[in-house]
Design a protein around this motif. Structure first.
Motif, PDB file in Angstrom:
ATOM      1  N   TYR A 137       0.808  -1.212   0.000  1.00  0.00           N
ATOM      2  CA  TYR A 137       0.000   0.000   0.000  1.00  0.00           C
ATOM      3  C   TYR A 137       0.845   1.267   0.000  1.00  0.00           C
ATOM      4  CZ  TYR A 137      -3.458  -3.310   1.946  1.00  0.00           C
ATOM      5  OH  TYR A 137      -4.287  -4.370   2.177  1.00  0.00           O
ATOM      6  N   ASP A 138       0.220   2.354  -0.482  1.00  0.00           N
ATOM      7  CA  ASP A 138       0.747   3.694  -0.240  1.00  0.00           C
ATOM      8  C   ASP A 138       0.292   4.142   1.146  1.00  0.00           C
ATOM      9  OD1 ASP A 138       2.203   4.281  -2.565  1.00  0.00           O
ATOM     10  OD2 ASP A 138       0.377   4.774  -3.646  1.00  0.00           O
ATOM     11  N   GLU A 139      -0.918   3.779   1.485  1.00  0.00           N
ATOM     12  CA  GLU A 139      -1.457   4.000   2.824  1.00  0.00           C
ATOM     13  C   GLU A 139      -2.354   2.806   3.129  1.00  0.00           C
ATOM     14  OE1 GLU A 139      -4.385   7.033   5.222  1.00  0.00           O
ATOM     15  OE2 GLU A 139      -3.164   7.824   3.593  1.00  0.00           O
ATOM     16  N   ALA A 140      -2.129   2.172   4.271  1.00  0.00           N
ATOM     17  CA  ALA A 140      -2.925   0.991   4.615  1.00  0.00           C
ATOM     18  C   ALA A 140      -4.381   1.392   4.821  1.00  0.00           C
ATOM     19  CB  ALA A 140      -2.378   0.331   5.871  1.00  0.00           C
ATOM     20  N   PRO A 141      -5.299   0.671   4.206  1.00  0.00           N
ATOM     21  CA  PRO A 141      -6.713   0.972   4.421  1.00  0.00           C
ATOM     22  C   PRO A 141      -7.097   0.707   5.878  1.00  0.00           C
ATOM     23  CG  PRO A 141      -6.415  -0.597   2.621  1.00  0.00           C
ATOM     24  CD  PRO A 141      -5.093  -0.409   3.266  1.00  0.00           C
ATOM     25  N   ARG A 142      -8.074   1.422   6.352  1.00  0.00           N
ATOM     26  CA  ARG A 142      -8.559   1.202   7.714  1.00  0.00           C
ATOM     27  C   ARG A 142      -8.967  -0.264   7.864  1.00  0.00           C
ATOM     28  NH1 ARG A 142     -12.056   5.548  10.553  1.00  0.00           N
ATOM     29  NH2 ARG A 142      -9.938   6.314  10.576  1.00  0.00           N
ATOM     30  N   GLY A 143      -8.480  -0.892   8.914  1.00  0.00           N
ATOM     31  CA  GLY A 143      -8.816  -2.283   9.188  1.00  0.00           C
ATOM     32  C   GLY A 143      -8.007  -3.298   8.395  1.00  0.00           C
ATOM     33  N   ALA A 144      -6.976  -2.855   7.685  1.00  0.00           N
ATOM     34  CA  ALA A 144      -6.142  -3.797   6.918  1.00  0.00           C
ATOM     35  C   ALA A 144      -5.505  -4.803   7.866  1.00  0.00           C
ATOM     36  CB  ALA A 144      -5.071  -3.046   6.149  1.00  0.00           C
ATOM     37  N   GLU A 145      -5.585  -6.063   7.518  1.00  0.00           N
ATOM     38  CA  GLU A 145      -5.027  -7.124   8.345  1.00  0.00           C
ATOM     39  C   GLU A 145      -3.580  -7.394   7.969  1.00  0.00           C
ATOM     40  OE1 GLU A 145      -6.377  -8.854  10.934  1.00  0.00           O
ATOM     41  OE2 GLU A 145      -8.055  -7.454  10.798  1.00  0.00           O
ATOM     42  N   PRO A 146      -2.685  -7.373   8.946  1.00  0.00           N
ATOM     43  CA  PRO A 146      -1.281  -7.719   8.689  1.00  0.00           C
ATOM     44  C   PRO A 146      -1.151  -9.196   8.347  1.00  0.00           C
ATOM     45  CG  PRO A 146      -1.523  -6.515  10.753  1.00  0.00           C
ATOM     46  CD  PRO A 146      -2.890  -6.889  10.286  1.00  0.00           C
ATOM     47  N   PRO A 147      -0.104  -9.607   7.704  1.00  0.00           N
ATOM     48  CA  PRO A 147       1.029  -8.777   7.312  1.00  0.00           C
ATOM     49  C   PRO A 147       0.729  -7.982   6.052  1.00  0.00           C
ATOM     50  CG  PRO A 147       1.440 -11.022   6.623  1.00  0.00           C
ATOM     51  CD  PRO A 147       0.130 -11.022   7.367  1.00  0.00           C
ATOM     52  N   TYR A 148       1.345  -6.816   5.988  1.00  0.00           N
ATOM     53  CA  TYR A 148       1.290  -6.005   4.780  1.00  0.00           C
ATOM     54  C   TYR A 148       2.559  -5.161   4.687  1.00  0.00           C
ATOM     55  CZ  TYR A 148      -0.601  -2.388   7.937  1.00  0.00           C
ATOM     56  OH  TYR A 148      -0.800  -1.506   8.967  1.00  0.00           O
ATOM     57  N   ALA A 149       2.792  -4.673   3.471  1.00  0.00           N
ATOM     58  CA  ALA A 149       3.935  -3.790   3.211  1.00  0.00           C
ATOM     59  C   ALA A 149       3.388  -2.425   2.820  1.00  0.00           C
ATOM     60  CB  ALA A 149       4.816  -4.356   2.110  1.00  0.00           C
ATOM     61  N   LEU A 150       4.155  -1.408   3.152  1.00  0.00           N
ATOM     62  CA  LEU A 150       3.678  -0.044   2.992  1.00  0.00           C
ATOM     63  C   LEU A 150       4.818   0.840   2.486  1.00  0.00           C
ATOM     64  CD1 LEU A 150       1.268   1.904   3.847  1.00  0.00           C
ATOM     65  CD2 LEU A 150       2.499   2.151   6.000  1.00  0.00           C
TER      66      LEU A 150
END
Length: 135
Positions: free
Chosen positions: A32-45
Motif C-alpha cells: 500500500y501507499d497507505e494501509a486501508p482502515r482495518g487492513a489485516e497484517p502482514p502487509y507492506a507499505l
C-alpha cells in the motif's frame, strides 16, 4: 510532462514485487501507499521518500532515499523480519523498468525494527537508495 521519479519507481517496485510468487504468497496484494482502515497484517507499505538532484553534465537524474515498511501482528519480530528480508533480497540491485526514467542503481541501505501499540504490531522499516536518469 514526465512522471515523477518517485511515482515511476513505486509503480515499478509494486509490479516487480507483486509478480514474485513468494511475495504474493506472503502478502497477497497488500502493498500500500497507505494501509486501508482495518487492513489485516502482514502487509507492506511505501513510506517516506526523499528526492535529490543527481544530475550529470549531460544527463539529468535523481537520487531517492525511500522506505518500505512491513507490519506483522505476530508476537515477536520473527515474521516481520523474515518478510522484510524477502523484500530486501528482491529489490537489492533489481533491474526494474521505469516509465520516463532509467534505473541506474537500487540498493538496500538499512533495516530498523520497532513495536507499536504496546507490542501488538511489529514493524520493520527497510531503507533503500535508488538513482535514476530522466529519459
Amino acid at each position: 510532462m514526465s512522471v515523477s521519479p518517485v511515482l515511476a519507481l513505486r509503480k515499478a517496485i509494486r509490479a516487480y514485487l507483486l509478480a514474485d510468487a513468494g511475495f504474493a504468497a506472503a502478502f497477497g496484494q497488500k502493498l500500500y501507499d497507505e494501509a486501508p482502515r482495518g487492513a489485516e497484517p502482514p502487509y507492506a507499505l511505501f513510506g517516506d521518500a526523499q528526492l535529490r538532484d543527481w544530475s550529470a553534465d549531460l544527463s539529468p537524474g535523481a537520487e531517492q532515499l525511500f522506505t518500505i515498511s512491513v507490519t506483522s501482528s505476530m508476537r515477536g519480530l520473527s515474521e516481520a523480519l523474515e518478510l522484510a528480508q524477502r523484500i530486501a533480497d528482491l529489490l537489492d540491485e533489481a533491474a526494474l523498468n521505469l516509465q520516463d526514467h532509467r534505473l541506474v542503481d537500487l540498493r538496500f541501505f538499512s533495516m530498523e525494527t520497532r513495536r507499536e501499540q504496546n507490542g501488538r504490531f511489529a514493524r520493520v522499516n527497510l531503507r533503500f537508495r535508488a538513482t535514476t536518469e530522466y529519459l
